[in-house]
Design a protein around this motif. Structure first.
Motif, PDB file in Angstrom:
ATOM      1  N   ASP A 116       0.813  -1.222   0.000  1.00 34.64           N
ATOM      2  CA  ASP A 116       0.000   0.000   0.000  1.00 34.64           C
ATOM      3  C   ASP A 116       0.849   1.277   0.000  1.00 34.64           C
ATOM      4  O   ASP A 116       0.396   2.310  -0.483  1.00 34.64           O
ATOM      5  CB  ASP A 116      -0.925   0.012   1.233  1.00 34.64           C
ATOM      6  N   TYR A 117       2.028   1.192   0.580  1.00 34.85           N
ATOM      7  CA  TYR A 117       2.865   2.393   0.702  1.00 34.85           C
ATOM      8  C   TYR A 117       4.288   2.088   0.214  1.00 34.85           C
ATOM      9  O   TYR A 117       5.251   2.128   0.998  1.00 34.85           O
ATOM     10  CB  TYR A 117       2.879   2.878   2.164  1.00 34.85           C
ATOM     11  N   PRO A 118       4.432   1.805  -1.088  1.00 32.94           N
ATOM     12  CA  PRO A 118       5.750   1.372  -1.590  1.00 32.94           C
ATOM     13  C   PRO A 118       6.832   2.443  -1.431  1.00 32.94           C
ATOM     14  O   PRO A 118       8.008   2.120  -1.380  1.00 32.94           O
ATOM     15  CB  PRO A 118       5.494   1.050  -3.067  1.00 32.94           C
ATOM     16  N   GLN A 119       6.409   3.714  -1.361  1.00 32.36           N
ATOM     17  CA  GLN A 119       7.408   4.797  -1.250  1.00 32.36           C
ATOM     18  C   GLN A 119       7.679   5.193   0.200  1.00 32.36           C
ATOM     19  O   GLN A 119       8.350   6.198   0.445  1.00 32.36           O
ATOM     20  CB  GLN A 119       6.910   6.066  -1.984  1.00 32.36           C
ATOM     21  N   ALA A 120       7.145   4.423   1.149  1.00 34.05           N
ATOM     22  CA  ALA A 120       7.263   4.833   2.573  1.00 34.05           C
ATOM     23  C   ALA A 120       8.722   5.030   2.986  1.00 34.05           C
ATOM     24  O   ALA A 120       9.577   4.191   2.698  1.00 34.05           O
ATOM     25  CB  ALA A 120       6.608   3.786   3.470  1.00 34.05           C
ATOM     26  N   THR A 121       8.978   6.143   3.647  1.00 32.14           N
ATOM     27  CA  THR A 121      10.328   6.408   4.174  1.00 32.14           C
ATOM     28  C   THR A 121      10.509   5.617   5.470  1.00 32.14           C
ATOM     29  O   THR A 121       9.531   5.106   6.044  1.00 32.14           O
ATOM     30  CB  THR A 121      10.469   7.900   4.516  1.00 32.14           C
ATOM     31  N   ALA A 122      11.755   5.568   5.942  1.00 30.57           N
ATOM     32  CA  ALA A 122      12.016   4.869   7.213  1.00 30.57           C
ATOM     33  C   ALA A 122      11.202   5.509   8.338  1.00 30.57           C
ATOM     34  O   ALA A 122      10.647   4.809   9.194  1.00 30.57           O
ATOM     35  CB  ALA A 122      13.504   4.909   7.534  1.00 30.57           C
ATOM     36  N   ALA A 123      11.067   6.849   8.307  1.00 27.80           N
ATOM     37  CA  ALA A 123      10.310   7.537   9.369  1.00 27.80           C
ATOM     38  C   ALA A 123       8.840   7.087   9.345  1.00 27.80           C
ATOM     39  O   ALA A 123       8.234   6.866  10.411  1.00 27.80           O
ATOM     40  CB  ALA A 123      10.409   9.046   9.181  1.00 27.80           C
ATOM     41  N   CYS A 125       7.765   4.207   8.248  1.00 22.87           N
ATOM     42  CA  CYS A 125       7.750   2.815   8.742  1.00 22.87           C
ATOM     43  C   CYS A 125       7.764   2.805  10.268  1.00 22.87           C
ATOM     44  O   CYS A 125       6.998   2.071  10.899  1.00 22.87           O
ATOM     45  CB  CYS A 125       8.962   2.036   8.228  1.00 22.87           C
ATOM     46  N   TRP A 126       8.616   3.636  10.867  1.00 26.92           N
ATOM     47  CA  TRP A 126       8.696   3.657  12.343  1.00 26.92           C
ATOM     48  C   TRP A 126       7.384   4.148  12.951  1.00 26.92           C
ATOM     49  O   TRP A 126       6.949   3.648  13.995  1.00 26.92           O
ATOM     50  CB  TRP A 126       9.876   4.513  12.815  1.00 26.92           C
ATOM     51  N   ASP A 127       6.728   5.141  12.309  1.00 22.66           N
ATOM     52  CA  ASP A 127       5.419   5.598  12.812  1.00 22.66           C
ATOM     53  C   ASP A 127       4.429   4.438  12.823  1.00 22.66           C
ATOM     54  O   ASP A 127       3.680   4.242  13.785  1.00 22.66           O
ATOM     55  CB  ASP A 127       4.868   6.725  11.923  1.00 22.66           C
ATOM     56  N   PHE A 128       4.426   3.671  11.742  1.00 22.11           N
ATOM     57  CA  PHE A 128       3.536   2.507  11.629  1.00 22.11           C
ATOM     58  C   PHE A 128       3.863   1.491  12.732  1.00 22.11           C
ATOM     59  O   PHE A 128       2.968   1.018  13.456  1.00 22.11           O
ATOM     60  CB  PHE A 128       3.701   1.909  10.221  1.00 22.11           C
ATOM     61  N   ILE A 129       5.147   1.179  12.873  1.00 18.26           N
ATOM     62  CA  ILE A 129       5.597   0.188  13.863  1.00 18.26           C
ATOM     63  C   ILE A 129       5.074   0.540  15.257  1.00 18.26           C
ATOM     64  O   ILE A 129       4.562  -0.313  15.983  1.00 18.26           O
ATOM     65  CB  ILE A 129       7.149   0.132  13.848  1.00 18.26           C
ATOM     66  N   LYS A 130       5.160   1.818  15.607  1.00 19.72           N
ATOM     67  CA  LYS A 130       4.778   2.242  16.963  1.00 19.72           C
ATOM     68  C   LYS A 130       3.276   2.102  17.219  1.00 19.72           C
ATOM     69  O   LYS A 130       2.827   2.139  18.358  1.00 19.72           O
ATOM     70  CB  LYS A 130       5.253   3.671  17.222  1.00 19.72           C
ATOM     71  N   GLU A 131       2.492   1.950  16.140  1.00 18.44           N
ATOM     72  CA  GLU A 131       1.037   1.795  16.305  1.00 18.44           C
ATOM     73  C   GLU A 131       0.628   0.335  16.535  1.00 18.44           C
ATOM     74  O   GLU A 131      -0.534   0.056  16.806  1.00 18.44           O
ATOM     75  CB  GLU A 131       0.315   2.273  15.024  1.00 18.44           C
ATOM     76  N   LEU A 143       8.019  -6.433  13.433  1.00 19.25           N
ATOM     77  CA  LEU A 143       7.667  -5.685  12.221  1.00 19.25           C
ATOM     78  C   LEU A 143       8.866  -4.870  11.726  1.00 19.25           C
ATOM     79  O   LEU A 143       9.130  -4.805  10.518  1.00 19.25           O
ATOM     80  CB  LEU A 143       6.467  -4.778  12.531  1.00 19.25           C
ATOM     81  N   ALA A 144       9.607  -4.269  12.667  1.00 16.98           N
ATOM     82  CA  ALA A 144      10.805  -3.514  12.270  1.00 16.98           C
ATOM     83  C   ALA A 144      11.770  -4.432  11.516  1.00 16.98           C
ATOM     84  O   ALA A 144      12.347  -4.060  10.502  1.00 16.98           O
ATOM     85  CB  ALA A 144      11.486  -2.912  13.505  1.00 16.98           C
ATOM     86  N   PHE A 145      11.916  -5.656  12.020  1.00 16.02           N
ATOM     87  CA  PHE A 145      12.782  -6.625  11.334  1.00 16.02           C
ATOM     88  C   PHE A 145      12.204  -6.983   9.952  1.00 16.02           C
ATOM     89  O   PHE A 145      12.909  -6.943   8.945  1.00 16.02           O
ATOM     90  CB  PHE A 145      12.932  -7.896  12.196  1.00 16.02           C
TER      91      PHE A 145
END
Ligand SMILES: C[C@](O)(CO)[C@H](O)COP(=O)(O)OP(=O)(O)OC[C@H]1O[C@@H](n2ccc(N)nc2=O)[C@H](O)[C@@H]1O
Ligand SMILES: Nc1ncnc2c1ncn2[C@@H]1O[C@H](COP(=O)(O)OP(=O)(O)OP(=O)(O)O)[C@@H](O)[C@H]1O
Length: 290
Positions: A116-123, A125-131, A143-145
């Motif tokens: 869904d978000y192929p262009q997602a930046t690392a930042a 990704c981390w926002d998503f992870i924290k949710e 998920l981070a791994f």
């Protein structure tokens, strides 16, 4: 699409306190192994999740971690739910301290997010992870791994906050023999049996080394031993085999691991354990670090 949901091992696990919600504050080093569950996922008219493999019978249909992750994901991103046909070969023992259910969920979440978000930046990704902590304490780090943000992580807190950071490593022994005495163990029950003083907080290592790990422990080991007396036999076997760097319980157990620098020695122990201990699950693998 083929995915691997990698098993996790806690190279060390300290508990520094307990929150009012009953969750414990951890300081832990997480690594992931080459070995894991195999998942095949593809679009379909209706969602089906089928489990096969050695440990498939331990999963309650409809109550698996992947169904929960799918529901949560579409709801969280306010996306129209899509259907998938998912086949899981359940190779990781269940309720075993190897984070199998967590990893299945994280591998699928990473796949959906990348789609869904192929262009997602690392930042992003981390926002998503924290949710994702509501899905389980280990979901954020897994998920981070699985999103490729690191290989070996330092985790701080209950796990659910997603407070984790990738670690640099040097000269780590990477050959692992995983052993499970065949008794499922509830994480909640192990925490409930935790006795004695908590660990004092320590600084995360700037570079993770064997020496750092040697001065740490898994605080849950004694509680797991109380609940699974068979672990004593396993610890004895490990203690008599002096060829490894160290051995330890993973997570809340009952899986343990012995760590080697030398692949052949690890293979030899694995063979010996399989021959002499019926009912024990034994797997030679490596941790991923690059
Ligand atoms: C201990 C570890 O195995 C280390 O990797 C994990 O953090 C456990 O992660 P998990 O299986 O995803 O745990 P959850 O399903 O979120 O929690 C199961 C139960 O374990 C206990 N629990 C879990 C994590 C934590 N930091 N403190 C706890 O006390 C709680 O009683 C909780 O109800
Ligand atoms: N896909 C799945 N794979 C394994 N267990 C699952 C799955 N979905 C739900 N579960 C349930 O989750 C519980 C915990 O199993 P799992 O193997 O994930 O945990 P664990 O080995 O205790 O992990 P941890 O190391 O995080 O403590 C079991 O009771 C199991 O029935």
């Amino acid at each position: 699409m083929k995915l691997t949901a990698h098993a996790k091992v806690n190279l060390m696990l300290h508990v520094t306190g307990k929150g009012e919600d009953g969750y414990h504050y951890l300081q832990s080093v997480f690594a992931f192994t080459q070995f894991g569950d195999d998942i095949i996922i593809g679009p379909a008219m209706t969602t089906t999740i089928a489990f096969s493999g050695e440990f498939a019978n331990f999963i309650e249909p409809g109550k698996d971690s992947i169904s929960q992750a799918l529901d949560w994901y579409f709801d969280h991103f306010k996306l129209a739910p899509r259907s998938y046909r998912i086949e899981v070969t359940k190779n990781i023992p269940v309720a075993a301290g190897l984070g199998g259910g967590t990893s299945d969920a994280a591998a699928v979440l990473a796949y959906l997010f990348r789609h869904d978000y192929p262009q997602a930046t690392a930042a992003m990704c981390w926002d998503f992870i924290k949710e994702t902590g509501g899905l389980g304490a280990d979901v954020p780090v897994s998920l981070a791994f699985h999103l490729g943000l690191g290989k070996i992580f330092w985790v701080e807190g209950s796990g659910r906050e997603g407070s984790c950071q990738p670690l640099k490593v040097r000269d780590l022994a990477r050959q692992f023999v995983l052993v499970n005495p065949g008794v499922p163990l509830s994480t909640a029950e192990v925490f409930a049996n935790l006795e004695g003083r908590f660990d004092p907080p320590i600084q995360p290592p700037e570079i993770l080394t064997q020496d750092f790990l040697r001065h740490t422990r898994n605080i849950l080991q004694a509680a797991a031993l109380k609940l699974v007396p068979d672990l004593a036999k396993l610890f004895m076997v490990f203690m008599l085999d002096r060829s490894f760097s160290y051995f330890r319980l993973s997570g809340s157990g009952a899986s343990c691991f012995a760590v080697y620098k030398d692949r052949r020695r690890a293979e030899a122990l694995s063979k010996k354990l399989k021959e002499n201990n019926r009912g024990w699950w034994v797997k030679k693998t490596e941790i991923l670090w690059k």
